[in-house]
Design a protein around this motif. Structure first.
Motif, PDB file in Angstrom:
ATOM      1  N   THR A  35       5.923   2.891   5.273  1.00  0.00           N
ATOM      2  CA  THR A  35       6.603   2.949   3.972  1.00  0.00           C
ATOM      3  C   THR A  35       6.079   4.132   3.164  1.00  0.00           C
ATOM      4  O   THR A  35       4.887   4.406   3.162  1.00  0.00           O
ATOM      5  CB  THR A  35       6.334   1.651   3.181  1.00  0.00           C
ATOM      6  OG1 THR A  35       6.535   0.543   4.042  1.00  0.00           O
ATOM      7  CG2 THR A  35       7.257   1.550   1.985  1.00  0.00           C
ATOM      8  N   ILE A  83       5.904   5.774  -0.635  1.00  0.00           N
ATOM      9  CA  ILE A  83       6.083   5.407  -2.049  1.00  0.00           C
ATOM     10  C   ILE A  83       6.276   6.684  -2.873  1.00  0.00           C
ATOM     11  O   ILE A  83       5.462   7.607  -2.808  1.00  0.00           O
ATOM     12  CB  ILE A  83       4.867   4.608  -2.561  1.00  0.00           C
ATOM     13  CG1 ILE A  83       4.695   3.350  -1.693  1.00  0.00           C
ATOM     14  CG2 ILE A  83       5.038   4.232  -4.027  1.00  0.00           C
ATOM     15  CD1 ILE A  83       3.365   2.689  -1.851  1.00  0.00           C
ATOM     16  N   ILE A 102       4.029  -4.198  -4.002  1.00  0.00           N
ATOM     17  CA  ILE A 102       4.243  -3.060  -3.105  1.00  0.00           C
ATOM     18  C   ILE A 102       3.893  -3.442  -1.657  1.00  0.00           C
ATOM     19  O   ILE A 102       4.630  -3.127  -0.723  1.00  0.00           O
ATOM     20  CB  ILE A 102       3.452  -1.826  -3.593  1.00  0.00           C
ATOM     21  CG1 ILE A 102       4.179  -1.252  -4.822  1.00  0.00           C
ATOM     22  CG2 ILE A 102       3.297  -0.779  -2.495  1.00  0.00           C
ATOM     23  CD1 ILE A 102       3.557  -0.039  -5.438  1.00  0.00           C
ATOM     24  N   LYS A 120       6.359  -3.544   1.595  1.00  0.00           N
ATOM     25  CA  LYS A 120       6.020  -2.889   2.866  1.00  0.00           C
ATOM     26  C   LYS A 120       6.219  -3.855   4.024  1.00  0.00           C
ATOM     27  O   LYS A 120       6.797  -3.508   5.051  1.00  0.00           O
ATOM     28  CB  LYS A 120       4.559  -2.420   2.848  1.00  0.00           C
ATOM     29  CG  LYS A 120       4.317  -1.151   2.046  1.00  0.00           C
ATOM     30  CD  LYS A 120       2.848  -0.754   2.139  1.00  0.00           C
ATOM     31  CE  LYS A 120       2.575   0.522   1.366  1.00  0.00           C
ATOM     32  NZ  LYS A 120       1.128   0.820   1.327  1.00  0.00           N
ATOM     33  N   TYR A 140      11.362   3.217   2.020  1.00  0.00           N
ATOM     34  CA  TYR A 140      10.985   3.932   0.791  1.00  0.00           C
ATOM     35  C   TYR A 140      10.934   2.984  -0.395  1.00  0.00           C
ATOM     36  O   TYR A 140      11.792   2.119  -0.546  1.00  0.00           O
ATOM     37  CB  TYR A 140      11.986   5.056   0.497  1.00  0.00           C
ATOM     38  CG  TYR A 140      11.903   6.182   1.501  1.00  0.00           C
ATOM     39  CD1 TYR A 140      10.870   7.126   1.427  1.00  0.00           C
ATOM     40  CD2 TYR A 140      12.825   6.293   2.535  1.00  0.00           C
ATOM     41  CE1 TYR A 140      10.766   8.142   2.357  1.00  0.00           C
ATOM     42  CE2 TYR A 140      12.733   7.316   3.468  1.00  0.00           C
ATOM     43  CZ  TYR A 140      11.696   8.233   3.370  1.00  0.00           C
ATOM     44  OH  TYR A 140      11.593   9.234   4.292  1.00  0.00           O
ATOM     45  N   ILE A 141       9.903   3.187  -1.216  1.00  0.00           N
ATOM     46  CA  ILE A 141       9.821   2.468  -2.489  1.00  0.00           C
ATOM     47  C   ILE A 141       9.813   3.534  -3.586  1.00  0.00           C
ATOM     48  O   ILE A 141       8.923   4.389  -3.624  1.00  0.00           O
ATOM     49  CB  ILE A 141       8.535   1.606  -2.566  1.00  0.00           C
ATOM     50  CG1 ILE A 141       8.498   0.595  -1.416  1.00  0.00           C
ATOM     51  CG2 ILE A 141       8.455   0.899  -3.919  1.00  0.00           C
ATOM     52  CD1 ILE A 141       7.172  -0.139  -1.279  1.00  0.00           C
ATOM     53  N   CYS A 165       9.504   4.430  -7.456  1.00  0.00           N
ATOM     54  CA  CYS A 165       8.983   3.876  -8.702  1.00  0.00           C
ATOM     55  C   CYS A 165       9.498   4.704  -9.875  1.00  0.00           C
ATOM     56  O   CYS A 165       9.120   5.863 -10.039  1.00  0.00           O
ATOM     57  CB  CYS A 165       7.449   3.887  -8.692  1.00  0.00           C
ATOM     58  SG  CYS A 165       6.745   2.982  -7.305  1.00  0.00           S
TER      59      CYS A 165
END
Lengths: 271, 86
Positions: free
Chosen positions: A2, A4, A106, A110, A116-117, A119
């Motif tokens: 993942t 971020i 988070i 994952k 993709y995260i 923010c």
């Protein structure tokens, strides 16, 4: 793995939420499972920009405080199968976020297999903004060609370099990308606006894209549709280029030079 | 530049003014960094005053504390003026 990504700027009103909405949509359009989190507790707006404001039941703070599960709070995007929105709380105050709480969310994302995260940071350099930046691997620093925005971006770059998790843990630094928004090539040509070269010179980070100033951004937010979905608009194309460059593709810059109307051009004998 | 501004004589464009101003202010702010180093100066001055006045009679304005940067070097200057005996 993942990744971020924080979308940040320091200054308010430069296009963080607009960019978060379009960038996350762009990644989802490419087939990546993407979550976009609104960190602006008390002043949430990502839900409006994404057009899911009436489907918000639980929020980020509810999840952190154990009042709802992450699955209950995540809202599935209306346009894209693999895009999910985690809205901010509108009623709590900004101190409702804690580093442990954010880390738990988070880590759970994952585990759920998100690629993709994203923010979406609030303006300023207080708790919400620091937490949005803390876990980032990459940062999109949204900047307008205007002195106060450039100065605030420089400040945010300083914070990423000193207060992010990667900085604190001594890991490889957060990858920083400059995203110029509300760019007006005509005003740049007339010497009324900082050029992209000027801003690159000053901030000294890699440029990932230039979003032209455009009426379609307001049209998009009016409808609750991320601007990347406004077909055949400059803004949509520019955001798609940003996503492509982020994913490692080579794309020449577009919409950065002004084309004069041709008749007038010949008549005035200009460039 | 437009034809008109050419006729009126070249004026410095406002974008160039913006760039210069940013260069100067950011150079300054980057030097001071995140934990602005000069924040402690008033406290330092106060504590020095307390220590010195234990031994010598001194006025607050007789102590001058100054932080200067010369290239890569940071120079902390403390100047204490002793009162002459009357």
């Amino acid at each position: 793995m993942t990744r971020i990504v924080v979308v940040t700027s320091g200054k308010g009103g430069v296009g963080k939420t607009t960019s978060s909405a379009s960038f996350s949509s762009g990644l989802a359009m490419r087939g990546y499972k993407t979550a976009v989190i609104d960190f602006d507790v008390g002043l949430r707006n990502l839900d409006l920009i994404m057009g899911c404001e009436r489907r918000v039941v639980y929020d980020f703070v509810n999840v952190i405080q154990g009042e709802a599960t992450l699955n209950q709070a995540l809202i599935k995007d209306k346009n894209l199968e693999n895009l999910f929105i985690l809205p901010a709380s509108q009623t709590r105050d900004k101190d409702a976020l804690s580093q442990e709480g954010v880390e738990k969310v988070i880590n759970d994302l994952k585990e759920m297999g998100f690629d993709y995260i994203i923010c979406d940071s609030p303006a300023g350099i207080e708790t919400g903004a620091l937490l949005a930046a803390y876990f980032a691997d990459d940062a999109l620093v949204v900047t307008n060609p205007e002195v106060s925005s450039v100065r605030d971006s420089d400040r945010i770059l300083g914070i990423l370099a000193s207060k992010s998790r990667r900085a604190v843990m001594g890991e490889t630094p957060v990858k920083e990308f400059l995203l110029l928004t509300r760019y007006n090539p005509k005003r740049v040509e007339d010497g009324e606006m900082l050029s992209l070269q000027d801003i690159e010179d000053i901030l000294r980070i890699k440029l990932i894209g230039v979003i032209p100033e455009s009426e379609s951004v307001l049209q998009a937010s009016n409808q609750g549709l991320p601007a990347i979905h406004i077909k055949e608009s400059d803004v949509s194309e520019a955001y798609q280029d940003v996503v492509a460059r982020y994913l490692g593709e080579e794309k020449p810059l577009r919409f950065t030079s002004y084309q004069k109307p041709s008749l007038l051009k010949r008549w005035l004998g200009g460039k | 530049m437009s034809f008109l501004s050419f006729l009126l004589g070249e004026k410095k464009s406002s974008a160039n003014v913006a760039k210069e101003r940013l260069r100067i202010i950011l150079a300054h702010e980057r030097l001071n960094g995140d934990n602005s180093t000069s924040d402690y100066l008033p406290q330092l001055q106060k504590e020095l005053m307390e220590v010195i006045s234990k031994y010598v009679k001194i006025n607050p304005e007789d102590i001058k504390v100054n932080l200067e940067r010369q290239g890569q070097l940071e120079v902390l200057e403390v100047k204490i003026e002793m009162q002459q005996k009357a």
